[in-house]
Design a protein around this motif. Sequence first.
Motif, PDB file in Angstrom:
ATOM      1  N   GLY A   1     -75.441  71.123  51.423  1.00 46.58           N
ATOM      2  CA  GLY A   1     -74.861  71.775  52.829  1.00 46.58           C
ATOM      3  C   GLY A   1     -74.586  73.428  52.363  1.00 46.58           C
ATOM      4  O   GLY A   1     -74.412  74.208  53.261  1.00 46.58           O
ATOM      5  N   LEU A   2     -74.395  73.548  51.139  1.00 46.07           N
ATOM      6  CA  LEU A   2     -74.189  75.000  50.618  1.00 46.07           C
ATOM      7  C   LEU A   2     -74.607  74.940  49.213  1.00 46.07           C
ATOM      8  O   LEU A   2     -73.815  74.428  48.171  1.00 46.07           O
ATOM      9  N   PHE A   3     -75.626  75.800  49.242  1.00 46.48           N
ATOM     10  CA  PHE A   3     -76.048  76.041  47.626  1.00 46.48           C
ATOM     11  C   PHE A   3     -75.595  77.674  47.228  1.00 46.48           C
ATOM     12  O   PHE A   3     -75.904  78.412  47.897  1.00 46.48           O
TER      13      PHE A   3
ATOM     14  N   PRO B   1     -82.236  68.535  53.680  1.00 47.34           N
ATOM     15  CA  PRO B   1     -82.411  69.906  53.475  1.00 47.34           C
ATOM     16  C   PRO B   1     -81.375  70.464  52.437  1.00 47.34           C
ATOM     17  O   PRO B   1     -80.417  69.713  52.131  1.00 47.34           O
ATOM     18  N   VAL B   2     -81.675  71.714  51.975  1.00 42.84           N
ATOM     19  CA  VAL B   2     -80.976  72.429  50.908  1.00 42.84           C
ATOM     20  C   VAL B   2     -80.727  73.752  51.584  1.00 42.84           C
ATOM     21  O   VAL B   2     -81.615  74.401  52.094  1.00 42.84           O
ATOM     22  N   THR B   3     -79.478  73.930  51.849  1.00 36.54           N
ATOM     23  CA  THR B   3     -79.079  75.103  52.622  1.00 36.54           C
ATOM     24  C   THR B   3     -78.553  76.094  51.435  1.00 36.54           C
ATOM     25  O   THR B   3     -77.573  76.307  50.751  1.00 36.54           O
ATOM     26  N   ILE B   4     -79.489  77.232  51.309  1.00 35.10           N
ATOM     27  CA  ILE B   4     -79.143  78.183  50.360  1.00 35.10           C
ATOM     28  C   ILE B   4     -78.402  79.466  50.925  1.00 35.10           C
ATOM     29  O   ILE B   4     -78.896  80.273  51.958  1.00 35.10           O
ATOM     30  N   ARG B   5     -77.359  79.615  50.535  1.00 35.83           N
ATOM     31  CA  ARG B   5     -76.380  80.932  50.972  1.00 35.83           C
ATOM     32  C   ARG B   5     -76.921  81.853  50.078  1.00 35.83           C
ATOM     33  O   ARG B   5     -76.931  81.987  48.812  1.00 35.83           O
TER      34      ARG B   5
ATOM     35  N   MET C   1     -75.905  73.305  66.075  1.00 38.18           N
ATOM     36  CA  MET C   1     -75.081  72.683  65.013  1.00 38.18           C
ATOM     37  C   MET C   1     -74.112  73.469  64.325  1.00 38.18           C
ATOM     38  O   MET C   1     -74.227  74.510  63.954  1.00 38.18           O
ATOM     39  N   VAL C   2     -72.658  72.734  64.258  1.00 37.06           N
ATOM     40  CA  VAL C   2     -71.942  73.464  63.482  1.00 37.06           C
ATOM     41  C   VAL C   2     -71.118  72.731  62.455  1.00 37.06           C
ATOM     42  O   VAL C   2     -70.760  71.453  62.664  1.00 37.06           O
ATOM     43  N   GLY C   3     -71.329  73.022  61.134  1.00 36.31           N
ATOM     44  CA  GLY C   3     -70.807  72.519  59.925  1.00 36.31           C
ATOM     45  C   GLY C   3     -69.752  73.317  59.531  1.00 36.31           C
ATOM     46  O   GLY C   3     -69.037  74.291  59.911  1.00 36.31           O
ATOM     47  N   ILE C   4     -69.146  72.574  58.628  1.00 43.13           N
ATOM     48  CA  ILE C   4     -67.915  73.067  57.675  1.00 43.13           C
ATOM     49  C   ILE C   4     -68.253  72.909  56.359  1.00 43.13           C
ATOM     50  O   ILE C   4     -68.612  71.771  55.946  1.00 43.13           O
ATOM     51  N   CYS C   5     -67.822  74.043  55.446  1.00 42.90           N
ATOM     52  CA  CYS C   5     -68.140  73.816  53.970  1.00 42.90           C
ATOM     53  C   CYS C   5     -66.897  74.316  53.297  1.00 42.90           C
ATOM     54  O   CYS C   5     -67.328  74.511  52.075  1.00 42.90           O
ATOM     55  N   GLY C   6     -65.633  74.821  53.808  1.00 42.16           N
ATOM     56  CA  GLY C   6     -64.617  75.069  53.011  1.00 42.16           C
ATOM     57  C   GLY C   6     -63.933  73.888  52.455  1.00 42.16           C
ATOM     58  O   GLY C   6     -64.396  72.847  52.716  1.00 42.16           O
ATOM     59  N   GLU C   7     -62.911  74.243  51.682  1.00 38.88           N
ATOM     60  CA  GLU C   7     -62.258  73.149  51.131  1.00 38.88           C
ATOM     61  C   GLU C   7     -61.465  72.108  51.933  1.00 38.88           C
ATOM     62  O   GLU C   7     -61.398  70.813  51.453  1.00 38.88           O
ATOM     63  N   MET C   8     -61.287  72.470  53.398  1.00 40.36           N
ATOM     64  CA  MET C   8     -60.828  71.251  54.256  1.00 40.36           C
ATOM     65  C   MET C   8     -61.801  70.217  54.401  1.00 40.36           C
ATOM     66  O   MET C   8     -61.321  69.251  54.586  1.00 40.36           O
TER      67      MET C   8
ATOM     68  N   SER D   1     -69.910  69.644  54.520  1.00 34.17           N
ATOM     69  CA  SER D   1     -70.283  69.870  53.254  1.00 34.17           C
ATOM     70  C   SER D   1     -69.217  70.028  52.126  1.00 34.17           C
ATOM     71  O   SER D   1     -68.496  70.718  52.442  1.00 34.17           O
ATOM     72  N   MET D   2     -69.281  69.188  51.039  1.00 34.21           N
ATOM     73  CA  MET D   2     -68.285  69.361  50.061  1.00 34.21           C
ATOM     74  C   MET D   2     -68.846  68.921  48.649  1.00 34.21           C
ATOM     75  O   MET D   2     -69.787  68.656  48.442  1.00 34.21           O
TER      76      MET D   2
END
Lengths: 328, 328
Positions: A48-50, A83-87, A253-260, A279-280
Amino acid sequence: YEYQAEELTYFRGLEAVTLDGHRVVLRSNIEIAEEVPIALREGAQGVGLFRTEFLYMKRNHVPSEEEQLSAYRQIIESMAPHPVTIRTLDVGGDKLVSGIDLSDEANPAMGLRAIRFSLKEKNLFKVQLRAILRASAFGNARILFPMITGVAEIKSCKCLLQEIRQELVAEGHAFDPDIEIGIMIETPAAALVTELLAREVDFLSVGTNDLIQYCLAVDRGNEHVAYLFEPLHPAILRTLRMICDAAKQAGVMVGICGEMAGDPLYALVLLGLGFDEWSMNAPYISQVKRIIRQVHRPEAERLVEELFELGSAPEAARRLAGEMNKRF
Amino acid sequence: YEYQAEELTYFRGLEAVTLDGHRVVLRSNIEIAEEVPIALREGAQGVGLFRTEFLYMKRNHVPSEEEQLSAYRQIIESMAPHPVTIRTLDVGGDKLVSGIDLSDEANPAMGLRAIRFSLKEKNLFKVQLRAILRASAFGNARILFPMITGVAEIKSCKCLLQEIRQELVAEGHAFDPDIEIGIMIETPAAALVTELLAREVDFLSVGTNDLIQYCLAVDRGNEHVAYLFEPLHPAILRTLRMICDAAKQAGVMVGICGEMAGDPLYALVLLGLGFDEWSMNAPYISQVKRIIRQVHRPEAERLVEELFELGSAPEAARRLAGEMNKRF
Ligand SMILES: [Mg+2]
Ligand SMILES: [Mg+2]
């Protein structure tokens, strides 16, 4: 509600689905290719977050297109068909080999960083986007732009991508013509205009660390004000709800990738708010999945409604901890 | 729509009232007593923002209670019966004689500053609050707390004020028992929970400079990202409307004291949004009053509705500039 890792291996092969059949997607955050096997073992449904900063920072030169292509391709191939989400690059220029001297920024967290830096240093940005697009031919890639505050920035990014697509076609390079494009929602401004931004992209990913930091004007690395960094502050809960509601209305689609996302304490809250993709770091996936599999989604929604009735973070934290300790 | 000062002397003695009879209050921002005669000459209905930092910074020691009392009293007496809104210290400790070393803060704008610093350095804070309360006996004073993000901070401030009131009574010092208490709304969090904060205070004052800065995550002093500091960003307009709507619902006065208040370009916007009190540097008062006196309030409200329909700051800026150039 926090379990030891060995008790959780049971959950690795199972879906993240509530008792009433509501599915969420659990993905992994990664920084280096070596994390991919761990993510797969833990049952991550993709990345979810690379974070690509590591590629830039471990060397003393900016990585070439071929170097980046090879790094992205390796991860994309290992993860396929997920999928690989590349930031794209999410630092300020002070951490890089670059012509811009940012050492004089009084508040670098509110300075020329992330997408702002990339859009200023277009040549550097183009190398990264070319590498991502070329790597997309080898599996399922997504592009994620950090620190977006307005529609104009997205349009600039898409314009550059279009230019690169034409170059790649001319050069005979393969790429995924339907690669999904997403943005981080991590500034209060982006949260407040989510529905305007959602029209421009395929997915959204909420970065709670920065979002909380800017919303409360609290540097999360500053020990003097750490006590003010409260994920359950009513302003934060309202912001997260605004984002989710706007994304649903826009059909994005809405994702979340912070520490929460990886903290099991917040699993019911994120479920109740309606995040589609979480994503975690891989080791938390089973913890979070275990909670999701033991609740009905309407219960989580009711809990969130209750938290909204409370006027302060400490009250919400007490209520939530009570619920979590009672149930798990 | 910007007039030369000599053409504007006509407006000094007139009220800030629209063609349809809607009154707003125009006040002055000041830093030193020498600005009071200018404020009075320009027709300021009191001081909406008295910045007290200057008192602390021009010396190499923290000003004593008597020094502060004398400074506040002089201004309050000159302005009576109009109110003088005294904002408590709004800097970080790095700029002061203090035991806390803040020189290591990576992002001081999101660090231990303003009310955070005051609540940590309670002895220093108490000296200032005692001076303000004692000065309140000599006219019409109001207290304004900066950088509030939650109800807990307001409660701590009010608790300290109550303690000081008891001390002053015991010591036989006079003070205004009904002194009004207000807070700055200048963080996105405060804007998002305005109705919770409004219950605790007598008035609100929006600090647009900081609010815009945190909302967009743009350090307004950073030249590299100055292009992103947009007062007409749709997220900012929505935030200002949220604040005004919540204040009206709570029945609490809402003022504005950032740079937007004194910029004639934004006069119709602030009128349409419904700000009750505008505080600005004295020389701008006539500029702004001239505009207010030439419009009907519903026209301003319609203009704001139109700006809300536009999806970006540049579009809103063009629309607003067009309207202002046409009318003034
Ligand atoms: Mg971030
Ligand atoms: Mg401020």
